[in-house]
Design a protein around this motif. Structure first.
Motif, PDB file in Angstrom:
ATOM      1  N   THR A 145       0.930  -1.323  -0.094  1.00  0.00           N
ATOM      2  CA  THR A 145      -0.087  -0.086   0.106  1.00  0.00           C
ATOM      3  C   THR A 145       1.042   1.187  -0.007  1.00  0.00           C
ATOM      4  N   SER A 146       0.413   2.485  -0.592  1.00  0.00           N
ATOM      5  CA  SER A 146       1.140   3.597  -0.478  1.00  0.00           C
ATOM      6  C   SER A 146       0.998   4.330   0.665  1.00  0.00           C
ATOM      7  N   ASN A 147       1.869   5.252   0.903  1.00  0.00           N
ATOM      8  CA  ASN A 147       1.984   6.313   1.944  1.00  0.00           C
ATOM      9  C   ASN A 147       1.406   5.561   3.384  1.00  0.00           C
ATOM     10  N   GLN A 148       0.435   5.999   3.955  1.00  0.00           N
ATOM     11  CA  GLN A 148       0.112   5.233   5.317  1.00  0.00           C
ATOM     12  C   GLN A 148      -1.273   4.512   5.069  1.00  0.00           C
ATOM     13  N   ASP A 149      -1.355   4.144   3.717  1.00  0.00           N
ATOM     14  CA  ASP A 149      -2.572   3.215   3.666  1.00  0.00           C
ATOM     15  C   ASP A 149      -2.622   1.933   4.371  1.00  0.00           C
TER      16      ASP A 149
END
Ligand code: MN
Length: 208
Positions: A145-149
């Motif tokens: 998942t990207s970033n803080q997903d």
């Protein structure tokens, strides 16, 4: 009510040499704390019902959050949820065995094949994010998942939803002091500090 930084169930140097003490200390007291502070600041300006939710409930129902605050909470409450999970899934010296090992072999062929897939997906992930072993429906799969997903987020937000069994932080703040550009070395070091006991109990909680 506001969120607060959970204590680590071990000392900052407990994961040496795989994850170094200074990285753990900064990661926990600065990065994780910052996600919490940001989340709390926004929650102060939202109806009280949101502050009463667990952080997992909050990120599982982002659609309920007013649109102008949604992305901010996706990133920051997501960051809080991800790090709370991450600290629990780290421990030196546990062994993948028993039922979870069997299920991993059923889903991926062999434990080695599973680890290779996890490493490859982690390495192929561009930029900041996370790599996860998740239970989705009846099967286990590996996603990034990207970033803080977080995989708990709904399908309209992330590609594949599921419940995390293990997860690895791929942000540079998680490894750069020790590993610099050698992301693969960091990813492989993770296998020495996965808390398979915790992973097993998380899996059992989903099927019982
Ligand atoms: Mn992090």
């Amino acid at each position: 009510m506001s969120y607060s930084l959970p204590r680590l169930p071990y000392s900052y140097d407990a994961l040496e040499p795989y994850i170094d003490k200074l990285t753990m200390e900064i990661h926990h007291t600065k990065h994780h704390q910052n996600y919490i502070n940001n989340t709390n600041t926004v929650l102060q300006n939202l109806p009280k019902k949101y502050s009463l939710m667990s952080v997992n409930d909050l990120i599982m129902h982002l659609d309920n959050i007013p649109e102008d605050k949604r992305t901010f909470l996706r990133n920051n409450a997501g960051g809080h949820a991800n790090h709370c999970f991450f600290w629990t899934i780290l421990k030196k010296g546990t062994i993948l065995q028993g039922y979870l090992k069997l299920i991993i072999e059923q889903n991926f062929g062999t434990v080695i094949a599973f680890k290779e897939l996890f490493e490859n997906i982690a390495l192929a992930h561009f930029g900041s994010g996370w790599v996860w072993l998740i239970k989705t429906g009846e099967k286990l799969t590996v996603v990034s998942t990207s970033n803080q997903d977080n995989p708990l987020m709904e399908k309209n937000i992330i590609e594949t939803s599921g419940v995390p069994i293990i997860g690895l932080d791929l942000w540079e703040h998680a490894y750069y002091l020790k590993y610099q550009n050698k992301r693969l070395d960091y990813i492989r070091a993770f296998w020495h500090v996965v808390n398979w006991d915790e992973a097993t109990s998380r899996y059992h909680a989903l099927i019982s």
